[in-house]
Write a protein that holds these residues in place. Sequence first.
Motif, short mmCIF file in Angstrom:
data_model
loop_
_atom_site.label_atom_id
_atom_site.label_comp_id
_atom_site.label_asym_id
_atom_site.label_seq_id
_atom_site.Cartn_x
_atom_site.Cartn_y
_atom_site.Cartn_z
N ASP A 50 0.84 -1.21 0.00
CA ASP A 50 0.00 0.00 0.00
C ASP A 50 0.87 1.26 0.00
O ASP A 50 0.58 2.22 -0.71
CB ASP A 50 -0.90 0.04 1.25
CG ASP A 50 -2.05 -0.94 1.18
OD1 ASP A 50 -3.04 -0.67 0.51
OD2 ASP A 50 -1.95 -2.01 1.83
N TYR A 51 1.92 1.21 0.80
CA TYR A 51 2.78 2.37 0.98
C TYR A 51 3.42 2.77 -0.36
O TYR A 51 3.33 3.92 -0.80
CB TYR A 51 3.86 2.00 2.02
CG TYR A 51 4.56 3.12 2.73
CD1 TYR A 51 4.40 4.45 2.35
CD2 TYR A 51 5.42 2.84 3.80
CE1 TYR A 51 5.07 5.47 3.02
CE2 TYR A 51 6.10 3.85 4.47
CZ TYR A 51 5.91 5.16 4.07
OH TYR A 51 6.59 6.15 4.74
N PRO A 71 9.94 10.21 -15.42
CA PRO A 71 9.63 9.19 -14.41
C PRO A 71 10.78 8.98 -13.43
O PRO A 71 11.95 9.11 -13.81
CB PRO A 71 9.41 7.92 -15.22
CG PRO A 71 9.18 8.35 -16.62
CD PRO A 71 9.90 9.66 -16.79
N LEU A 72 10.46 8.66 -12.17
CA LEU A 72 11.49 8.28 -11.21
C LEU A 72 11.77 6.78 -11.32
O LEU A 72 12.91 6.36 -11.37
CB LEU A 72 11.04 8.58 -9.78
CG LEU A 72 11.08 10.02 -9.29
CD1 LEU A 72 9.72 10.68 -9.39
CD2 LEU A 72 11.55 10.05 -7.84
N ARG A 73 10.70 5.99 -11.28
CA ARG A 73 10.85 4.52 -11.27
C ARG A 73 9.79 3.88 -12.15
O ARG A 73 8.88 3.22 -11.66
CB ARG A 73 10.67 4.00 -9.82
CG ARG A 73 11.75 4.32 -8.84
CD ARG A 73 13.07 3.64 -9.13
NE ARG A 73 13.03 2.18 -9.18
CZ ARG A 73 13.36 1.38 -8.17
NH1 ARG A 73 13.71 1.86 -7.01
NH2 ARG A 73 13.33 0.08 -8.31
N LEU A 96 9.55 -3.44 -3.40
CA LEU A 96 10.55 -2.63 -2.69
C LEU A 96 10.46 -2.98 -1.21
O LEU A 96 9.37 -3.18 -0.67
CB LEU A 96 10.25 -1.13 -2.85
CG LEU A 96 10.20 -0.52 -4.25
CD1 LEU A 96 10.06 1.00 -4.15
CD2 LEU A 96 11.43 -0.88 -5.07
N GLY A 97 11.58 -3.03 -0.54
CA GLY A 97 11.59 -3.27 0.90
C GLY A 97 11.16 -2.01 1.64
O GLY A 97 11.01 -0.94 1.03
N ARG A 102 10.29 3.84 1.65
CA ARG A 102 10.29 5.16 2.29
C ARG A 102 11.08 6.16 1.45
O ARG A 102 10.65 7.30 1.28
CB ARG A 102 10.87 5.08 3.71
CG ARG A 102 9.93 4.35 4.67
CD ARG A 102 10.45 4.38 6.11
NE ARG A 102 9.44 3.83 7.00
CZ ARG A 102 9.51 2.65 7.61
NH1 ARG A 102 10.58 1.87 7.46
NH2 ARG A 102 8.53 2.22 8.38
N THR A 103 12.20 5.73 0.94
CA THR A 103 13.00 6.62 0.09
C THR A 103 12.22 7.01 -1.16
O THR A 103 12.17 8.18 -1.54
CB THR A 103 14.32 5.91 -0.32
OG1 THR A 103 14.96 5.47 0.87
CG2 THR A 103 15.22 6.83 -1.10
#
Length: 441
Positions: A50-51, A71-73, A96-97, A102-103
């Motif tokens: 979700d994050y 785009p970033l990713r 992503l972990g 968070r990053t």
Amino acid sequence: LSDLSPEGLRAFVGEQLERSRARTVQLTDAVDTDDLVRQHSKLMSPLVWDYAHIGNQEELWLVRDVGGREPLRQDIDELYDAFQHPRADRPSLPLLGPAETRTYVTEVRDKVLDVLDHVKFDAGRELVDNAFAFGMITQHEQQHDETMLATHQLREGAPVLDAPPPPTGRSLSSAEVFVPGGVFEMGTSIEPWALDNERPAHGVHVKPYVIDTVPVTNGDYLRFVLGGGYEDPRWWSEAGWAHVQKASLVAPRFWSQVDGEWWRVRFAHQELLPLDEPVMHVCFYEAEAYAKWAGKRLPTEEEWEFAARFDPSTGRTRRFPWGDESPGPQHANLGQRHLRPAPAGAYPAGASPLGVEQLIGDVWEWTSSDFRPYPGFRAWPYDEYSLVFFGPDYKVLRGGSFGTDEVVARGTFRNWDYPIRRQIFAGFRCARDPRPEELHA
Ligand code: AVJ
Ligand code: FE
């Protein structure tokens, strides 16, 4: 919103983005890394999905589309596309972990704040007129925050969430309200941040009906349970009876009985069942069965909105039951302020002109209506928000819960889910057709 200057609107958007992010951070910082990546129920995504999905949607709409930035990713779009992978499969994806997530969301937000600094809220560009795309994205984050709160409710382990209790209840002078019916304007064409399925405003005729003053409480519902309601096919629809047997339902989710006493789990705390609080974690079929047992039925979506918005003294449709002003803490139990529904009668200041209470906040309310487009509906800005869900498979819920933010809980807001779902913060109130003597009173 429409009264704000561009600078005022920019400031308002900034505050809303900050508020939704503070909540996301609170809900995800509350648990350790294991709990972030674990799937607490097959019905839910891992919190870390979700994050990152919140950040990815923000990147797609605000960085790339509104901002026209690089785009970033792009490589992770597919992982966080809700239509590519069902919830049950998400834990096995190369997500992503927690630290990377968070990053990523922080980098997206930094870019968005820069886009916000430069954007012109050009009325000719629909996506940014009244800052719509920003409103959509902060609502999207808040909606996922409510979903994450439901994941917290399913999580087992030591308690990690706490909040002060809601205001106390009061006894009501009448358990039901007679609604005279009439023609009213349902939906909206003017709420700037209303989503596509709430539009457009359209006239609807509603016949006279009677509706419960407040949602059905745990105490009310317990009488149905103790009276053998779950064992008696008379109260259930055919689909409901098939489901209650197949799923072996005997009481609302999170209830248990120990030595003749009823308990419930609330965010990992065990509590004695509070009898004056609205029942929740019941599915549509349970709501429908209770209503039939009580000699009533569920309200239609039209009846719900008429009770919530129609002002018989002016013939006008209001934004909220109490008037046009945005919800304050005196009006409704919203925004995860209390982390539980308030007892019946706790919000007299939130009453509608006809005297119906607690329509906004506390618990989502199942209606009898399928999720359908309003006449004149236009899918916008993407088909996957509403269009792909219309049809007989989903039932409409109204009013928002204690877990819903005020930026979402409009009088016109429509939620929907499968009729078997119980993990959402959903309860209901009953309605019925008037008796002849009530019509001629
Ligand atoms: C409107 C709550 C049914 O969570 O499935 C979130 C909201 N849409 N991301 C959902 C939504 C895309 C949606 N509900
Ligand atoms: Fe989403």
